[in-house]
Design a protein around this motif. Structure first.
Motif, mmCIF file in Angstrom:
data_model
loop_
_atom_site.group_PDB
_atom_site.id
_atom_site.type_symbol
_atom_site.label_atom_id
_atom_site.label_comp_id
_atom_site.label_asym_id
_atom_site.label_seq_id
_atom_site.Cartn_x
_atom_site.Cartn_y
_atom_site.Cartn_z
ATOM 1 N N SER A 84 83.612 61.432 9.889
ATOM 2 C CA SER A 84 84.805 60.713 10.311
ATOM 3 C C SER A 84 85.246 61.234 11.669
ATOM 4 N N SER A 85 86.050 60.439 12.351
ATOM 5 C CA SER A 85 86.548 60.872 13.655
ATOM 6 C C SER A 85 87.891 61.584 13.542
ATOM 7 N N VAL A 86 88.289 61.950 12.323
ATOM 8 C CA VAL A 86 89.474 62.783 12.102
ATOM 9 C C VAL A 86 89.187 63.792 10.995
ATOM 10 N N CYS A 87 90.109 64.752 10.830
ATOM 11 C CA CYS A 87 89.769 65.998 10.152
ATOM 12 C C CYS A 87 89.712 65.988 8.630
ATOM 13 N N PRO A 89 89.062 63.723 6.259
ATOM 14 C CA PRO A 89 87.851 63.137 5.677
ATOM 15 C C PRO A 89 86.574 63.883 6.029
ATOM 16 N N SER A 90 86.504 64.450 7.223
ATOM 17 C CA SER A 90 85.322 65.222 7.587
ATOM 18 C C SER A 90 85.176 66.454 6.706
ATOM 19 N N ARG A 91 86.296 67.125 6.444
ATOM 20 C CA ARG A 91 86.256 68.331 5.614
ATOM 21 C C ARG A 91 85.878 68.003 4.172
ATOM 22 N N TYR A 92 86.360 66.880 3.691
ATOM 23 C CA TYR A 92 85.981 66.420 2.356
ATOM 24 C C TYR A 92 84.458 66.267 2.281
ATOM 25 N N SER A 93 83.872 65.651 3.284
ATOM 26 C CA SER A 93 82.436 65.386 3.273
ATOM 27 C C SER A 93 81.617 66.667 3.375
ATOM 28 N N CYS A 138 86.996 81.062 1.575
ATOM 29 C CA CYS A 138 87.477 79.999 2.456
ATOM 30 C C CYS A 138 88.595 80.575 3.310
ATOM 31 N N LEU A 139 88.413 80.544 4.612
ATOM 32 C CA LEU A 139 89.414 81.087 5.530
ATOM 33 C C LEU A 139 89.820 80.032 6.546
ATOM 34 N N GLY A 140 91.134 79.932 6.786
ATOM 35 C CA GLY A 140 91.607 79.049 7.843
ATOM 36 C C GLY A 140 92.254 77.776 7.350
ATOM 37 N N LYS A 141 91.950 76.707 8.032
ATOM 38 C CA LYS A 141 92.590 75.414 7.792
ATOM 39 C C LYS A 141 91.966 74.710 6.585
ATOM 40 N N TRP A 142 92.772 74.405 5.595
ATOM 41 C CA TRP A 142 92.299 73.725 4.393
ATOM 42 C C TRP A 142 92.361 72.205 4.590
ATOM 43 N N LYS A 364 67.274 64.583 16.114
ATOM 44 C CA LYS A 364 67.379 63.661 14.990
ATOM 45 C C LYS A 364 68.839 63.507 14.544
ATOM 46 N N LEU A 365 69.135 62.358 13.938
ATOM 47 C CA LEU A 365 70.464 62.104 13.397
ATOM 48 C C LEU A 365 70.734 62.995 12.196
ATOM 49 N N VAL A 366 71.832 63.722 12.223
ATOM 50 C CA VAL A 366 72.282 64.471 11.058
ATOM 51 C C VAL A 366 73.793 64.326 10.934
ATOM 52 N N SER A 367 74.275 64.526 9.735
ATOM 53 C CA SER A 367 75.704 64.450 9.441
ATOM 54 C C SER A 367 76.160 65.762 8.836
ATOM 55 N N LEU A 368 77.410 66.137 9.100
ATOM 56 C CA LEU A 368 77.952 67.320 8.424
ATOM 57 C C LEU A 368 77.973 67.127 6.919
ATOM 58 N N THR A 369 77.937 65.873 6.474
ATOM 59 C CA THR A 369 77.839 65.564 5.045
ATOM 60 C C THR A 369 76.559 66.146 4.456
#
Length: 513
Positions: A84-87, A89-93, A138-142, A364-369
């Motif tokens: 995602s282009s915001v935080c 949803p990206s962290r969820y993935s 887990c450290l930092g921003k949740w 190659k294409l990769v996702s943080l997911t």
């Protein structure tokens, strides 16, 4: 309250070596069965643009020596993306291996008081590592929601919470042994540290960093990066001295707003306070690397580094680094929030000395997911069919075991909930505008009568300037069908169909007025 990890002396050189050798064992994974199983660190910067890192943007004005060193010693990915282009949803993935738009969060992000987004029974990367004998921190921003104890629902803006009672459904209920950090972004209240399931202190004053809200009287935004970095070093040393493999998810709150570089970095970059804050972010990465080096466990630790999305354009009115010749989105169109690559193409590096070729580059294409499937592959474990629905292991890239594309396609999502899908060089966007904040916004694009979809060939038009949707209706049709298939099946990986948590509106018809 659970006792936080304490820093201990490392002991003699011989003792350190013994600890290192006791800290490893042979995994069963096909790709690395002859190798030693590593500690794992995932460092996630917040709003760090692709062009903010010198090794990705040689023309960049901000020095990033530690991240550059990581790239020179590992593999640099030039086509890596957040989901995602915001935080939020990206962290969820990252933690679930699942696209966030399959959850109830269909657009935007959560606030500091939002309810939990990850289901209590869902496997996470943390629970995967914990099940396999790792200490997990887990450290930092949740920024994935918590269940706050409400004492008075009539009191708004966070003052109706009983901060003396435990906070439920946080990281320690989702596979992490230890949590130290903040509930959401550094510009979102409450302004207070949490440790495991308690706040550290009680908010008694109102403070403002972009947004006003309850704050612990001694909490200062400028101290958060140093505090979290120090805690990361403690976790690493603690795992070393206890001879236990560890997984550290280090979610830095920088260089997201508020732009608050520590005095040691103030004026150091020459590219406004934003550049200074990027340098402080780079310093934090360096502190982690230095700690691994000092303990002699660099070779047995795999370090991932990425960003949750692209550069935030709302920084520019106050710190216009572009006027100084520094372009955080590099050559890509758009910024954080947008469906264009500037919103979600990120700097991404993986280092594993002796296993990953130093100075290597993957296009190659990769996702943080994909982090979850890759982690399972490193552990030599097969994931259940009902988890990590959108995660592909890129371990074969890391170990140079394949030149073929592992992902058949990848899906992106904008802040307004608009979709894009990319297959090879072709990227189809299901909206006429940015899907975010950059002009033309979707409302502007609708008014201008622009085509309802955008199609770009990312090989010949990497800056997404020429929409060729009308010239290639066959590609538009094929990619639309593939996107609909991914939605309907509840997954984009092979396997039995699963359910999404909400009804998915591909075309966002309600937003077209």
């Amino acid at each position: 309250m659970t006792t936080k990890p304490k820093s201990r002396a490392c002991g003699s050189f011989i003792g350190a070596l013994l600890l290192i050798f006791a800290n490893v064992f042979i995994p069963q994974n096909t790709f690395c069965q002859e190798k030693l199983q590593p500690n794992v660190i995932f460092i996630l910067a917040d709003d760090l643009g692709y062009g903010d890192v010198k090794s990705f943007n040689p023309e960049g004005k901000i020095p990033t020596p530690n991240i550059d060193r990581l790239a020179s010693e590992g593999m640099k990915f030039t086509d890596a993306h957040s989901s995602s282009s915001v935080c939020t949803p990206s962290r969820y993935s990252i933690l679930t291996g699942r696209y966030s738009w399959r959850s109830r969060l269909q657009r935007s992000v959560m606030g500091g008081f939002g309810p939990p987004l990850i289901g209590a029974n869902r496997m996470t990367v943390a629970s995967l590592f914990k099940k396999n004998g790792y200490y997990t921190a887990c450290l930092g921003k949740w920024h994935l929601g918590l269940t706050w104890p409400i004492k008075d629902s009539t009191l708004k803006d966070g003052w109706g919470i009983d901060y003396s009672k435990p906070v439920k459904d946080g990281p320690t209920t989702l596979g992490f042994d230890y949590f130290y950090g903040i509930s959401a972004s550094l510009d979102m209240p409450p302004f207070i540290f949490l440790e495991n399931d308690h706040t550290l202190g009680i908010p008694t004053v109102t403070k403002t960093w972009m947004r006003p809200g309850p704050a612990e009287k001694d909490f200062e935004a400028k101290n958060v990066v140093p505090s979290i970095t120090h805690k990361a070093k403690e976790v690493i040393v603690n795992g070393f001295t206890k001879k236990q493999l560890f997984f550290l998810y280090l979610a830095l709150p920088s260089p997201h707003t508020p732009i608050v570089p520590d005095k040691d970095f103030k004026g150091k970059s020459g590219v406004t306070d934003y550049g200074d804050y990027v340098m402080e972010t780079d310093w934090a990465v360096g502190q982690v690397m230095q700690t691994l080096d000092s303990l002699g466990i660099t070779d047995n630790t795999i370090v991932f580094l990425g960003s949750d999305n692209g550069f935030a354009p709302y920084v520019l009115p106050h710190f216009n680094v572009e006027k100084l010749g520094h372009f955080p989105s590099y050559i890509f169109r758009g910024y954080k929030s947008d469906i264009w690559d500037g919103g979600h193409r990120i700097p991404f590096i993986v280092r594993w000395p002796g296993k990953i070729q130093a100075g290597s580059v993957c296009n190659k294409l990769v996702s943080l997911t994909d982090f979850m499937a890759t982690s399972a592959n490193i552990l030599g474990k097969r994931l259940p069919q009902n988890v990590a629905e959108d995660s592909y292991s890129f371990l074969p890239y890391l170990l140079n075991k394949t030149k073929k594309s592992i992902r058949p396609a990848i899906v992106y999502h904008s802040i307004e909930g608009y979709f894009s899908i990319q297959e090879g060089d072709w990227k189809l966007e299901f909206c006429p505008g940015s899907g975010g904040w950059e002009s033309p916004s979707n409302k502007e694009a609708f008014k201008e009568g622009l085509p309802l979809v955008q199609l770009y060939n990312m090989k010949s038009d990497i800056s997404e300037k020429l929409n060729v949707a009308l010239q290639h209706p066959d590609i538009v049709k094929r990619l639309t069908s593939l996107m609909e298939q991914y939605i309907d099946k509840g997954r984009s990986t092979p396997g039995k169909p699963l359910n999404n948590d909400a009804k998915i509106d591909l075309w966002k018809k309600g937003y077209m007025e």
